[in-house]
Each structure stands twice: as structure tokens, then as C-alpha cells.
Design a protein around this motif. Sequence first.
Motif, PDB file in Angstrom:
ATOM      1  N   THR A 176      52.309  30.592  45.911  1.00 47.51           N
ATOM      2  CA  THR A 176      52.552  30.053  44.564  1.00 47.51           C
ATOM      3  C   THR A 176      53.654  30.845  43.858  1.00 47.51           C
ATOM      4  N   SER A 195      49.832  25.882  41.670  1.00 47.61           N
ATOM      5  CA  SER A 195      49.694  26.787  40.528  1.00 47.61           C
ATOM      6  C   SER A 195      48.316  27.420  40.468  1.00 47.61           C
ATOM      7  N   GLU A 197      48.111  29.389  37.824  1.00 46.25           N
ATOM      8  CA  GLU A 197      48.211  29.600  36.380  1.00 46.25           C
ATOM      9  C   GLU A 197      47.828  28.330  35.624  1.00 46.25           C
ATOM     10  N   LEU A 198      48.516  27.216  35.913  1.00 43.64           N
ATOM     11  CA  LEU A 198      48.146  25.939  35.304  1.00 43.64           C
ATOM     12  C   LEU A 198      47.055  25.325  36.178  1.00 43.64           C
ATOM     13  N   ASN A 199      45.881  25.924  36.072  1.00 44.62           N
ATOM     14  CA  ASN A 199      44.779  25.682  37.000  1.00 44.62           C
ATOM     15  C   ASN A 199      43.491  25.753  36.186  1.00 44.62           C
ATOM     16  N   ILE A 202      40.999  28.722  36.667  1.00 36.51           N
ATOM     17  CA  ILE A 202      41.442  30.018  36.141  1.00 36.51           C
ATOM     18  C   ILE A 202      41.445  30.005  34.618  1.00 36.51           C
ATOM     19  N   LEU A 203      42.010  28.971  34.033  1.00 31.02           N
ATOM     20  CA  LEU A 203      42.186  28.944  32.587  1.00 31.02           C
ATOM     21  C   LEU A 203      40.865  28.945  31.841  1.00 31.02           C
ATOM     22  N   ARG A 206      38.835  32.031  31.795  1.00 30.62           N
ATOM     23  CA  ARG A 206      39.371  33.055  30.901  1.00 30.62           C
ATOM     24  C   ARG A 206      38.988  32.796  29.449  1.00 30.62           C
ATOM     25  N   GLN A 220      54.355  23.778  29.640  1.00 31.70           N
ATOM     26  CA  GLN A 220      54.831  23.898  31.022  1.00 31.70           C
ATOM     27  C   GLN A 220      55.883  22.828  31.312  1.00 31.70           C
TER      28      GLN A 220
END
Length: 283
Positions: A176, A195, A197-199, A202-203, A206, A220
Motif C-alpha cells: 500500500t 488503502s 488508511e481510507l479503510n 482502521i478508521l 480509532r 481524499q
Amino acid sequence: MTTELFAYHPISDRPALHWPEGKRVAFYVGLNIEHFLDDRPSTSIWPSQLVPDALNYGWRDYGARVGIWRTIDILDRHGVRASALLNSMVTDANPQIVAAGVERNWAWLAHGATNSTLHTGLELEAERTRLTEIVDTIESATGTRPRGWMGPGLTETANTPRLLAELGLSYLLDWTNDDQPYRLTVPGMLSVPYSVELNDLILFQRGLTGPDFLQMVQDQYQVLRDDAANGGRVMALALHPFVIGQPFRAKYLDLALEYLVAQPDIWITTSDDIAEHFQRTAG
């Protein structure tokens, strides 16, 4: 793995990449369709070694029972074909999901056998056998031989890219590290952007909210669109039905796709078509 799999080519020094019809951003949804074992630790909402682990297994299983269907409805509403990252064991455990994807002509990628087992620690012949089983199982269930691979937890061995090429696959999502596809040192193999990050997984773990997610999708796209003045970019949106399929999040996926499909400079596509276009047109 070592960086012998790919060379360093900074994005500032590459020939301009052109998408069909002059679009600036190639967008795809990476829809994780995963199988989990109830007696092994895996993606968890709360750390636990219990067997059975009702809390974590139930949280994940919501995706197959409910979340995927809510997500499918949203994709259908906006005319978005999924790039389905499919654990091969789903074909037996949840055949209705596979049938729904076949009906919609999804792009099918091999995503290992189950997300309860990482694709690591395999000797060459054992890995060749396992990859053959995974790819053949997906082809048999979907009628389409996968062209792409993403390992469970984005895992590979040092031999995985070469073995996948032997099986006819042509690209990986595991690395990635770019906003454009690029060629690997294994002949015929590409890395296509994905990604972490844009996932959603994960988001939201958090602590971000649905409105945060919507803003990040918009941001994005806008930055990639501006960057693409110097060559096309890829925007991947990584989704997990047990996360984004929750009602209070799904409404923001709906709004995010509503925003994206209205943009004049976006190519709504699949990871297969991105890889094919790059292989055919890029130097």
C-alpha cells in the motif's frame, strides 16, 4: 520480503498516467468478504482468547448475516461494482453472498482461504498447493478466475508473487505504498493501490465517526484529483461489512458514494480494470 520485489520510482519522475476518457481519479471499492473460525483469534473488537469467542466472532459474523446485504444495497443504488476480496472458504460457508456478487458481475480477487490464518510460514511446494486450491475454488464458485490477490492481513511469503503469476494472476494489493499502479520485478505482475488508511476497519477502530468518514472520503478524492494534473491517480476505499454495514455507519457510505459518483473527473471502476488498463497503456 525485500524491496527486490520492486524498484524505487518516485511519483514525481514518472510519465503521466492517463485514465479512460481523460478521468483524473480511478476509484474502486475493495469489499472484504471474509471467513472466520470460531476457535482462533482474529480481527477483534475486544482482545480475547476465549473458545468459543462469542463476542468477537459474533461481531464479525454480523457482516455475513446482515452487513453485506446493507452494503450491497448501497453499492447497487449508486451503480458501483465491487472488487470483492474473497476468502475461498466463503464459497462453502456463505454461498448466497457469492451468488449475489456473480449476479452483479463483481471483480473477484483471491484473499487467502480464511482471515483467521495469515498467509505466512509456508514452504514453496506447500504454498503452491495452497494457492492453487484457493484460486481454483474461487474460479469454480464464481465462474471467473481471479486476476488479483490480497493476502489475509495483507500477508505474503517471498514466493507468493511468483507463484501467483504461475497461476495466471497479474496484480497484488498488499503493498500500500503508492497512488498509482507500478510494475513488480516478477514478470507480468503489478502492484495496484489499496488503502490501510481510507479503510473502515482502521478508521472506526480509532474512534472516528460517520461524518469523519464522509469528510475523509471527500478530502481524499479532492487531493488526488488535484494531484492528477500530473498524471492519473487511484483511490481505493476499503470496506468490511461487519464494520461499514452497521446501520449508523452505512448511511455515511451511502452519502460518500453519492458524492463520488457525481464527480466529473472520476472513473468508477474495479481493481481488475485498473490493472488491465495500466498493463495495456503504461510504458
